[in-house]
Design a protein around this motif. Structure first.
Motif, PDB file in Angstrom:
ATOM      1  N   GLY A 194      12.490  15.828 -11.139  1.00  0.00           N
ATOM      2  CA  GLY A 194      11.360  14.912 -11.031  1.00  0.00           C
ATOM      3  C   GLY A 194      11.036  14.214 -12.339  1.00  0.00           C
ATOM      4  O   GLY A 194      10.736  13.017 -12.360  1.00  0.00           O
ATOM      5  N   GLN A 195      11.119  14.961 -13.445  1.00  0.00           N
ATOM      6  CA  GLN A 195      10.819  14.366 -14.750  1.00  0.00           C
ATOM      7  C   GLN A 195      11.836  13.291 -15.119  1.00  0.00           C
ATOM      8  O   GLN A 195      11.475  12.239 -15.654  1.00  0.00           O
ATOM      9  N   VAL A 196      13.106  13.558 -14.842  1.00  0.00           N
ATOM     10  CA  VAL A 196      14.150  12.576 -15.170  1.00  0.00           C
ATOM     11  C   VAL A 196      14.010  11.334 -14.294  1.00  0.00           C
ATOM     12  O   VAL A 196      14.170  10.207 -14.771  1.00  0.00           O
ATOM     13  N   ILE A 197      13.714  11.529 -13.010  1.00  0.00           N
ATOM     14  CA  ILE A 197      13.513  10.379 -12.120  1.00  0.00           C
ATOM     15  C   ILE A 197      12.379   9.506 -12.633  1.00  0.00           C
ATOM     16  O   ILE A 197      12.488   8.272 -12.666  1.00  0.00           O
ATOM     17  N   ASP A 198      11.270  10.125 -13.048  1.00  0.00           N
ATOM     18  CA  ASP A 198      10.133   9.359 -13.554  1.00  0.00           C
ATOM     19  C   ASP A 198      10.478   8.623 -14.846  1.00  0.00           C
ATOM     20  O   ASP A 198       9.918   7.574 -15.142  1.00  0.00           O
ATOM     21  N   THR A 199      11.411   9.186 -15.633  1.00  0.00           N
ATOM     22  CA  THR A 199      11.830   8.528 -16.872  1.00  0.00           C
ATOM     23  C   THR A 199      12.691   7.306 -16.584  1.00  0.00           C
ATOM     24  O   THR A 199      12.542   6.250 -17.211  1.00  0.00           O
ATOM     25  N   ILE A 200      13.614   7.458 -15.628  1.00  0.00           N
ATOM     26  CA  ILE A 200      14.542   6.369 -15.318  1.00  0.00           C
ATOM     27  C   ILE A 200      13.912   5.343 -14.392  1.00  0.00           C
ATOM     28  O   ILE A 200      14.103   4.135 -14.537  1.00  0.00           O
ATOM     29  N   TYR A 201      13.155   5.835 -13.442  1.00  0.00           N
ATOM     30  CA  TYR A 201      12.634   4.953 -12.402  1.00  0.00           C
ATOM     31  C   TYR A 201      11.318   5.507 -11.898  1.00  0.00           C
ATOM     32  O   TYR A 201      11.210   6.684 -11.618  1.00  0.00           O
ATOM     33  N   THR A 202      10.341   4.664 -11.770  1.00  0.00           N
ATOM     34  CA  THR A 202       9.027   5.111 -11.337  1.00  0.00           C
ATOM     35  C   THR A 202       9.082   5.792  -9.986  1.00  0.00           C
ATOM     36  O   THR A 202       9.784   5.358  -9.082  1.00  0.00           O
ATOM     37  N   GLY A 203       8.361   6.875  -9.850  1.00  0.00           N
ATOM     38  CA  GLY A 203       8.348   7.611  -8.594  1.00  0.00           C
ATOM     39  C   GLY A 203       7.242   7.176  -7.652  1.00  0.00           C
ATOM     40  O   GLY A 203       7.076   7.759  -6.598  1.00  0.00           O
ATOM     41  N   GLN A 204       6.459   6.156  -8.024  1.00  0.00           N
ATOM     42  CA  GLN A 204       5.361   5.722  -7.161  1.00  0.00           C
ATOM     43  C   GLN A 204       5.895   4.998  -5.929  1.00  0.00           C
ATOM     44  O   GLN A 204       6.874   4.264  -5.994  1.00  0.00           O
ATOM     45  N   GLN A 205       5.218   5.187  -4.824  1.00  0.00           N
ATOM     46  CA  GLN A 205       5.647   4.557  -3.577  1.00  0.00           C
ATOM     47  C   GLN A 205       5.324   3.069  -3.564  1.00  0.00           C
ATOM     48  O   GLN A 205       6.072   2.266  -3.028  1.00  0.00           O
ATOM     49  N   LYS A 206       4.187   2.685  -4.148  1.00  0.00           N
ATOM     50  CA  LYS A 206       3.806   1.278  -4.215  1.00  0.00           C
ATOM     51  C   LYS A 206       3.623   0.875  -5.679  1.00  0.00           C
ATOM     52  O   LYS A 206       3.112   1.644  -6.489  1.00  0.00           O
ATOM     53  N   LEU A 207       4.040  -0.344  -5.988  1.00  0.00           N
ATOM     54  CA  LEU A 207       4.033  -0.834  -7.361  1.00  0.00           C
ATOM     55  C   LEU A 207       3.354  -2.199  -7.414  1.00  0.00           C
ATOM     56  O   LEU A 207       3.354  -2.937  -6.429  1.00  0.00           O
ATOM     57  N   THR A 208       2.791  -2.510  -8.560  1.00  0.00           N
ATOM     58  CA  THR A 208       2.209  -3.828  -8.787  1.00  0.00           C
ATOM     59  C   THR A 208       3.067  -4.570  -9.795  1.00  0.00           C
ATOM     60  O   THR A 208       3.381  -4.037 -10.866  1.00  0.00           O
ATOM     61  N   ALA A 209       3.459  -5.797  -9.438  1.00  0.00           N
ATOM     62  CA  ALA A 209       4.310  -6.614 -10.308  1.00  0.00           C
ATOM     63  C   ALA A 209       3.521  -7.813 -10.836  1.00  0.00           C
ATOM     64  O   ALA A 209       2.839  -8.505 -10.066  1.00  0.00           O
ATOM     65  N   PHE A 210       3.600  -8.016 -12.136  1.00  0.00           N
ATOM     66  CA  PHE A 210       3.069  -9.214 -12.770  1.00  0.00           C
ATOM     67  C   PHE A 210       4.264 -10.008 -13.304  1.00  0.00           C
ATOM     68  O   PHE A 210       5.022  -9.514 -14.141  1.00  0.00           O
ATOM     69  N   ILE A 211       4.427 -11.226 -12.826  1.00  0.00           N
ATOM     70  CA  ILE A 211       5.594 -12.046 -13.180  1.00  0.00           C
ATOM     71  C   ILE A 211       5.098 -13.326 -13.850  1.00  0.00           C
ATOM     72  O   ILE A 211       4.446 -14.160 -13.218  1.00  0.00           O
ATOM     73  N   VAL A 212       5.403 -13.492 -15.136  1.00  0.00           N
ATOM     74  CA  VAL A 212       5.021 -14.694 -15.874  1.00  0.00           C
ATOM     75  C   VAL A 212       6.191 -15.659 -15.809  1.00  0.00           C
ATOM     76  O   VAL A 212       7.306 -15.344 -16.241  1.00  0.00           O
ATOM     77  N   THR A 213       5.956 -16.865 -15.271  1.00  0.00           N
ATOM     78  CA  THR A 213       7.049 -17.798 -15.010  1.00  0.00           C
ATOM     79  C   THR A 213       6.602 -19.247 -15.153  1.00  0.00           C
ATOM     80  O   THR A 213       5.410 -19.560 -15.030  1.00  0.00           O
ATOM     81  N   ASP A 214       7.580 -20.121 -15.391  1.00  0.00           N
ATOM     82  CA  ASP A 214       7.340 -21.566 -15.400  1.00  0.00           C
ATOM     83  C   ASP A 214       7.723 -22.198 -14.069  1.00  0.00           C
ATOM     84  O   ASP A 214       7.592 -23.410 -13.897  1.00  0.00           O
ATOM     85  N   LYS A 215       8.228 -21.383 -13.152  1.00  0.00           N
ATOM     86  CA  LYS A 215       8.697 -21.899 -11.862  1.00  0.00           C
ATOM     87  C   LYS A 215       7.944 -21.190 -10.735  1.00  0.00           C
ATOM     88  O   LYS A 215       8.549 -20.605  -9.832  1.00  0.00           O
ATOM     89  N   ALA A 216       6.642 -21.266 -10.789  1.00  0.00           N
ATOM     90  CA  ALA A 216       5.798 -20.507  -9.861  1.00  0.00           C
ATOM     91  C   ALA A 216       6.017 -20.925  -8.407  1.00  0.00           C
ATOM     92  O   ALA A 216       6.118 -20.070  -7.521  1.00  0.00           O
ATOM     93  N   THR A 217       6.086 -22.225  -8.148  1.00  0.00           N
ATOM     94  CA  THR A 217       6.204 -22.708  -6.770  1.00  0.00           C
ATOM     95  C   THR A 217       7.515 -22.254  -6.131  1.00  0.00           C
ATOM     96  O   THR A 217       7.530 -21.694  -5.019  1.00  0.00           O
ATOM     97  N   GLU A 218       8.623 -22.498  -6.821  1.00  0.00           N
ATOM     98  CA  GLU A 218       9.932 -22.119  -6.295  1.00  0.00           C
ATOM     99  C   GLU A 218      10.063 -20.611  -6.145  1.00  0.00           C
ATOM    100  O   GLU A 218      10.581 -20.101  -5.141  1.00  0.00           O
ATOM    101  N   LEU A 219       9.560 -19.890  -7.131  1.00  0.00           N
ATOM    102  CA  LEU A 219       9.681 -18.436  -7.117  1.00  0.00           C
ATOM    103  C   LEU A 219       8.804 -17.815  -6.028  1.00  0.00           C
ATOM    104  O   LEU A 219       9.228 -16.882  -5.327  1.00  0.00           O
ATOM    105  N   THR A 220       7.596 -18.334  -5.857  1.00  0.00           N
ATOM    106  CA  THR A 220       6.693 -17.829  -4.814  1.00  0.00           C
ATOM    107  C   THR A 220       7.311 -18.013  -3.436  1.00  0.00           C
ATOM    108  O   THR A 220       7.266 -17.106  -2.589  1.00  0.00           O
ATOM    109  N   LYS A 221       7.893 -19.170  -3.195  1.00  0.00           N
ATOM    110  CA  LYS A 221       8.517 -19.445  -1.901  1.00  0.00           C
ATOM    111  C   LYS A 221       9.666 -18.475  -1.630  1.00  0.00           C
ATOM    112  O   LYS A 221       9.786 -17.930  -0.522  1.00  0.00           O
ATOM    113  N   ALA A 222      10.515 -18.238  -2.630  1.00  0.00           N
ATOM    114  CA  ALA A 222      11.659 -17.343  -2.455  1.00  0.00           C
ATOM    115  C   ALA A 222      11.215 -15.910  -2.215  1.00  0.00           C
ATOM    116  O   ALA A 222      11.753 -15.210  -1.343  1.00  0.00           O
TER     117      ALA A 222
END
Length: 298
Positions: A194-222
């Motif tokens: 469990g400790q190694v999994i948490d180090t390599i990859y988050t063990g949470q079931q749901k995640l929040t992503a913040f994406i800073v981009t200059d192509k918001a319209t195209e990226l949102t659609k995709a």
């Protein structure tokens, strides 16, 4: 599917297959060189398969290889998973389990640790690396992750209680029939995993992503086309460059992280992605059934 998408998906699939083979080898090293020789068990359906292998010797007078039980459980779970949730995730995850089971059958069992504590720790690390890498590349080692998708689809709840119950049962059975020292070493190994999994990859079931981009319209659609997730667009300005940009805010499931990152990198390679753990959410959350129906309705 466009030619561009096919060209982009082939190296992605090739990379996943390489990771699939590599993680299967790591699991085999953990099982055949650390766990089985020392009668230590791991968590999930692999641990159950180890217990069944030892039980077969007492019941039938000969021991059925752990890989055989892993093969039976992985194929069974894979068939149910494909029928209920489908997706390439289920196919590749089942392939990982099947490959692991075959490796276990044909690879020799060698006790290289000669120390039960070292065996539990090293096996836990190897299993954690295998599981963490699989998750990071949009795969899993089968078993509980496919069950998680089925439970999520049917109930909308986390599989954590089921997973913890299975692991606790493995430790309890190991203590009663093999010996409590082995049960404690099993617990150490599961904790290390469990400790190694948490180090390599988050063990949470749901995640929040913040994406800073200059192509918001195209990226949102995709992102909305592929993941069918709600996205909030926040105006932002770089503190150093003072250039205007947009920050996309979205909540995703663990298994969607890899696809989200691939979509962002394809459209805006310079986008900045920040992933944080989500403790809880309230409001509309689309499960796989709702996502599939919305995609069909387009």
């Amino acid at each position: 599917m466009t030619i561009r998408k096919i060209q982009n998906s082939f190296p992605q699939l090739l990379g996943q297959i390489i990771i699939l083979i590599f993680t299967a080898l790591l699991e085999v090293l953990a099982i055949n060189m650390f766990l089985n020789p020392n009668h230590i068990f791991t968590g999930g359906f692999t641990g159950i398969s180890q217990l069944l292998s030892l039980a077969s010797e007492r019941l039938f007078g000969f021991q059925i290889n752990t890989g055989v039980f892993i093969l039976i459980s992985s194929v069974t779970i894979g068939l149910f998973g494909w029928k209920l949730v489908g997706s390439r995730f289920t196919i590749l995850s089942t392939a990982n389990s099947v490959l692991t089971s075959l490796f276990i059958v044909y690879f020799p069992v060698i006790n290289i640790a000669q120390n039960v504590l070292l065996a539990s720790l090293f096996s836990g690390v190897l299993m954690g690396i295998a599981t963490g890498l699989s998750m990071r590349f949009g795969l899993s080692t089968g078993g509980m992750d496919i069950i998680a998708m089925i439970v999520q689809k049917k109930t909308g709840r986390s599989v954590g209680v089921i997973s913890n119950t299975i692991n606790a049962s493995i430790v309890l059975v190991a203590g009663v029939f093999i010996g409590w020292p082995n049960a404690l070493y099993t617990l150490i190994g599961i904790f290390a995993t469990g400790q190694v999994i948490d180090t390599i990859y988050t063990g949470q079931q749901k995640l929040t992503a913040f994406i800073v981009t200059d192509k918001a319209t195209e990226l949102t659609k995709a992102l909305q086309n592929e993941l069918v997730r709600g996205i909030t667009i926040l105006p932002s300005v770089g503190a150093y460059s003072h250039q205007p940009s947009s920050t996309l805010f979205m909540v995703i499931s663990r298994v969607e992280l890899y696809d989200m990152e691939q979509i962002v990198r394809e459209i805006d390679p310079h986008a900045f992605i920040n992933i944080v753990s989500t403790v809880s959410i309230n409001g509309l959350w689309l499960d796989s059934d709702h996502q599939a129906s919305l995609k069909k309705g387009r």
